[in-house]
Design an enzyme around this catalytic site. Structure first.
Site, short mmCIF file in Angstrom:
data_model
loop_
_atom_site.label_atom_id
_atom_site.label_comp_id
_atom_site.label_asym_id
_atom_site.label_seq_id
_atom_site.Cartn_x
_atom_site.Cartn_y
_atom_site.Cartn_z
N SER A 1 0.82 -1.22 0.00
CA SER A 1 0.00 0.00 0.00
C SER A 1 0.86 1.28 0.00
O SER A 1 0.50 2.25 -0.68
CB SER A 1 -0.98 -0.01 1.18
OG SER A 1 -0.33 -0.32 2.39
N ASP B 1 -4.80 -1.50 8.43
CA ASP B 1 -4.57 -2.84 7.87
C ASP B 1 -3.66 -3.66 8.79
O ASP B 1 -2.54 -4.01 8.43
CB ASP B 1 -3.92 -2.64 6.47
CG ASP B 1 -3.71 -3.93 5.73
OD1 ASP B 1 -4.40 -4.93 6.05
OD2 ASP B 1 -2.86 -3.96 4.82
#
Ligand SMILES: C[S@@+](CC[C@H](N)C(=O)[O-])C[C@H]1O[C@@H](n2cnc3c(N)ncnc32)[C@H](O)[C@@H]1O
Length: 278
Positions: A99, A163
């Site tokens: 990410s 996350d």
């Protein structure tokens, strides 16, 4: 902290999370005003799919490898695929963006990328991988503190990815606490919480907590690759997205059936629902 994302990089859950992330960034970029991207549990930033950890599990073979080289890719995958192609210019799929790298490559010159990773070794590698981009700041602290430490941002617009590894039982509750912290400090923050789906019954409390979070709007998106009663297996994954940008729901309604067909293993499926409607 035993979890190492390198074992899972590029699997079906990463593909869902990372395509949705590129769409969040694209939709936020429709307005000229800058925004900040915040990543509470950032990982290494990028991964070698031919490395020891990724090849030991081979999870990416049932994930990103199923998209690589296909000619029928939906338009919504273009930003994600473009990053992959730039990282793998010789046409062999080897390097995979986490990410942080996706955000770094898809945000604009006037946006900022604020990353946090607690694992000491991973944090050092993340710093090295992000080196040279002055828009990126890497913090080596506690992910759960990020909303209180970094919000509100000067830009007044932000996308935050939560996350965690889900190694500990309380992590679903902590995600909801972080969502509440974020919207209490900057109500318009777009918050995306990624979560694993093994057995749906384990998620009942999480859904209830999300519904009671006080977020202005909350969209839930889920992708399944196995029947939900398959034991001891990551049967799917989801994203709970607070304040989703206008247009995201329509895009995902088009994308998810394709992803379910492409990434389904014993049985693909998808679901999308407003947990909090406007
Ligand atoms: C699922 S991975 C992140 C993957 C990354 N967001 C991506 O999409 O490429 C979770 C990461 O959280 C880190 N981590 C675990 N506990 C943490 C904590 N309390 N605070 C911050 N990071 C943590 C782990 O070391 C791991 O790198």
């Amino acid at each position: 902290m035993n979890y190492r994302h390198a074992f899972h990089a590029g699997n079906h859950a990463d593909v869902l999370k990372h395509i949705v992330l590129t769409r969040l960034i694209a939709l936020m970029s429709r307005k000229e005003q800058p925004f900040a991207y915040l990543d509470t549990h950032a990982g290494l930033g990028l991964y070698d799919l031919q490395g020891d950890q990724a090849t030991r599990t081979g999870e990416y073979l049932e994930g990103v490898a199923r998209l690589w080289g296909r000619k029928d890719l939906p338009a919504m995958t273009a930003d994600y695929m473009q990053v992959l192609h730039k990282m793998n210019p010789d046409g062999q799929l080897r390097y995979y963006p986490g990410s942080p790298e996706l955000a770094r490559r898809t945000t604009r010159a006037h946006d900022r990328v604020l990353l946090n990773e607690k694992h000491p070794e991973d944090g050092v590698m993340l710093k090295a991988n992000m080196k040279g981009d002055r828009r990126v700041a890497v913090h080596l602290g506690e992910g759960w503190h990020v909303p209180r430490a970094l919000l509100p941002v000067a830009e007044k617009r932000a996308v935050m990815l939560i996350d965690p590894p889900f190694e500990k039982l309380d992590e679903m509750q902590r995600c909801v606490e972080s969502l509440k912290d974020a919207i209490s400090r900057m109500r318009q923050t777009v918050v995306a919480i990624w979560y694993p789906i093994k057995d749906k019954r384990q998620l009942r409390r999480f859904y209830q907590d999300l519904a009671a979070s006080g977020a202005p709007k909350l969209l839930q998106v889920e992708l399944f690759v196995h029947p939900l009663d398959t034991p001891n297996s990551l049967n799917g994954s989801g994203l709970a997205i607070a304040n989703p940008p206008w247009g995201l729901e329509e895009e995902l309604r088009e994308l998810l059936p394709w992803l379910a067909k492409t990434l389904g293993q014993t049985q693909g499926g998808w679901q999308m629902e407003w947990i909090i409607a406007e």
